[in-house]
Design an enzyme around this catalytic site. Structure first.
Site, short mmCIF file in Angstrom:
data_model
loop_
_atom_site.label_atom_id
_atom_site.label_comp_id
_atom_site.label_asym_id
_atom_site.label_seq_id
_atom_site.Cartn_x
_atom_site.Cartn_y
_atom_site.Cartn_z
N LYS A 182 88.43 46.33 -24.52
CA LYS A 182 86.91 46.64 -24.12
C LYS A 182 86.65 48.05 -24.27
O LYS A 182 87.65 49.00 -24.75
CB LYS A 182 87.03 46.61 -22.34
CG LYS A 182 85.49 46.62 -21.71
CD LYS A 182 85.43 45.05 -21.69
CE LYS A 182 83.88 44.58 -21.26
NZ LYS A 182 83.67 43.02 -21.15
N ASP A 191 78.02 43.80 -24.03
CA ASP A 191 78.34 43.79 -22.58
C ASP A 191 77.15 44.47 -21.97
O ASP A 191 76.10 44.52 -22.66
CB ASP A 191 79.81 44.40 -22.21
CG ASP A 191 80.11 44.28 -20.64
OD1 ASP A 191 80.70 43.01 -20.54
OD2 ASP A 191 79.68 45.07 -19.67
N GLY A 248 70.82 40.60 -10.85
CA GLY A 248 70.87 41.05 -12.31
C GLY A 248 69.56 40.35 -12.66
O GLY A 248 68.87 39.39 -12.07
N PHE A 249 69.20 40.77 -14.08
CA PHE A 249 68.16 40.13 -14.53
C PHE A 249 68.27 40.10 -16.11
O PHE A 249 67.39 39.96 -17.08
CB PHE A 249 66.61 40.72 -14.06
CG PHE A 249 66.36 42.30 -14.68
CD1 PHE A 249 67.34 43.16 -14.21
CD2 PHE A 249 65.79 42.50 -15.76
CE1 PHE A 249 67.29 44.38 -14.39
CE2 PHE A 249 65.49 43.78 -16.18
CZ PHE A 249 66.44 45.01 -15.51
N ALA A 261 71.85 36.62 -16.40
CA ALA A 261 71.11 35.80 -15.36
C ALA A 261 70.13 34.96 -16.05
O ALA A 261 70.09 33.74 -15.46
CB ALA A 261 70.35 37.23 -14.64
N1 GLU Z 1 81.18 41.16 -22.36
C1 GLU Z 1 81.72 40.00 -22.34
C2 GLU Z 1 82.98 39.48 -21.09
O1 GLU Z 1 83.03 40.27 -20.28
C3 GLU Z 1 82.12 39.23 -23.67
C4 GLU Z 1 82.91 39.78 -24.43
C5 GLU Z 1 83.21 38.87 -25.91
O2 GLU Z 1 82.35 38.55 -26.15
O3 GLU Z 1 84.03 39.56 -26.77
O4 GLU Z 1 83.77 38.78 -21.43
#
Ligand code: GLU
Length: 444
Positions: free
Chosen positions: A124, A164, A235-236, A240
């Site tokens: 992440k 994200d 959320g929106f 969502a």
């Molecule tokens: N942010 C998304 C998650 O929490 C997608 C992550 C991605 O596609 O690598 O899984």
């Protein structure tokens, strides 16, 4: 496994990183039994090795705003574990971003990605940059400055970032453009790209669609039809939006969305053009939902969360810990049948405990929202094969993956009385895959 000892050691090394410690504690406390059944895990210190990220990159992101003023943000990439495949996970741009949040998200991502059945490790990243109120040009300059540092750490076979919170198609485009220029390759290192340069159909909707496929199956396991059920969404954003579209298509009625300013209660149901309006709301970048109420004659309830509504299904789609014990008690009192986290770690540990104690169908984020990253995995496959699948093909594969995740949760989470503890099921299934890969590859 001595959970207390592991937690104490982690707490002393990572003081005050509450979200990270919360996520680790949840997983460890649900894998105790399976750990006992595999004494080799204890000997190889799998848990102790798994809870620390492989490495973390932190960097400065200086950029110039529209007034010519220099701004300085922090950028991060947490590469958590790549035992089963290259590091994979999104980037979050939000003022709340810090290492604790990114470590919790990276840790969750390991198990989520393992559950997808695709070969992806967990990572992440992100920044405390807040896109709210920024112009397009500012977002572009920030993304370019961010990538100027990040590009050395990522690659289509090593670490593949995506979106994200705060990172959608626009941001991915700017990030990708800069990567392509610096690395001089065009091999799809980011997922969530536009269709014109390697993106996958269904990726924008995938997290919400996948979430609903999962929730429908949870309900079916308990003999309940989703048709005609009422749903409270928070959320929106993108998630969502996808969830509301699929829920409506399945015959359920979505009656709320929410933002940092409060929530919308639309008793007529959020359907058709009202769902599309969510995209417009998001594009304004003001981070508020109140304009929906004015436009469609719905109720706006300031500074509150939609969990006080009487609904059959609750779907947190915003951010971590957005549904607490008090909310959980209210939902249960109002007869909720199913809670599916489409956000990451949407419920607090106390809220989860309450749902499980009351035998409510509760689906954890790492299973329910895995459709997003799963479709990212499908985007990677299409990029590697230099082809594009049709929307139907991608959707079919996504549906299959969500069914497989559901089956894994049932396999490892079914209790003696028949109740499925999806949290335990998801954690055990995800953990086993990663643990076995780590065992086979030795101490590295
Ligand atoms: N942010 C998304 C998650 O929490 C997608 C992550 C991605 O596609 O690598 O899984």
């Amino acid at each position: 496994m001595n959970i207390e000892k592991i937690m104490l050691s982690l707490e002393s090394k990572h003081k005050g990183e509450t979200e990270y410690l919360q996520a680790v504690h949840e997983v460890l406390s649900t894998i105790e039994q399976i750990y006992k059944e595999h004494p080799e895990f204890e000997k190889a210190k799998i848990a102790e090795r798994l809870v620390e990220p492989d490495r973390i990159f932190t960097f400065k992101v200086p950029w110039v705003d529209d007034r010519g003023e220099i701004q300085i943000n922090l950028g991060y990439r947490v590469q958590f574990n790549n035992a089963i495949g290259p590091y994979k996970g999104g980037l979050r741009f939000h003022s709340s971003v810090n290492l604790s949040i990114l470590k919790f998200l990276g840790f969750e991502q390991i198990f989520k990605n393992a559950l997808t059945t695709l070969p992806m490790g967990g990572a992440k990243g992100g920044s405390d940059f807040n896109p709210k109120g920024k112009s397009d040009a500012e977002v572009m300059r920030f993304c370019q400055a961010f990538m100027l540092e990040l590009w050395r750490y990522i690659g289509s076979e090593t670490d593949i970032p995506a979106g994200d919170i705060g990172v959608g198609g626009r941001e991915i485009g700017y990030l990708y453009g800069m990567y392509r220029k610096l690395a001089r390759v065009n091999t799809g290192v980011l997922t969530g790209k536009n269709l014109e340069f390697g993106g996958s159909l269904i990726r924008p909707e995938a997290t919400g669609f996948g979430g609903l496929y999962f929730v429908k199956q949870m309900l079916e396991t308990a003999g309940i039809d989703i048709k005609g059920k009422t749903i409270a969404l928070s959320g929106f954003g993108n998630v969502a939006w996808g969830a509301a579209s699929k829920a409506t298509e399945m015959g359920a009625k979505v009656i709320s969305i929410s933002g940092p300013d409060g929530y919308i209660f639309d008793e007529n149901g959020i359907t058709g053009e009202k769902i599309d309006y969510l995209l417009e709301l998001r594009a304004t970048c003001n981070d508020i939902v109140e304009p929906y109420a004015e436009k469609f004659g719905a109720k706006f309830i300031p500074d509150r969360r939609p969990w006080e509504l009487k609904v059959d299904i609750a779907l947190p789609c915003a951010t971590q810990n957005e549904l607490d014990e008090e909310d959980a008690k209210m939902l249960v009192k109002n007869g909720v049948l199913c809670v599916g986290e489409i956000s990451n770690m949407g419920c607090t540990p106390e809220a989860i405990e309450h749902f499980i104690e009351k035998k409510i169908l509760y689906g954890p984020g790492k299973a329910v929202n895995a459709g997003g990253v799963a479709t990212s995995g499908l985007e990677m496959t299409q990029n590697a094969m230099h082809i594009s699948w049709t929307a139907e093909e991608v959707d079919k594969k996504l549906h299959q993956i969500m069914s497989d995740i559901h089956a894994q949760c049932v396999k490892y989470g079914r209790e003696q009385d028949g109740y499925v503890n999806y949290m335990k099921g998801a954690n055990v299934a995800g953990f086993l895959k990663v643990a076995k890969a780590m065992m086979a590859q030795g101490v590295i």
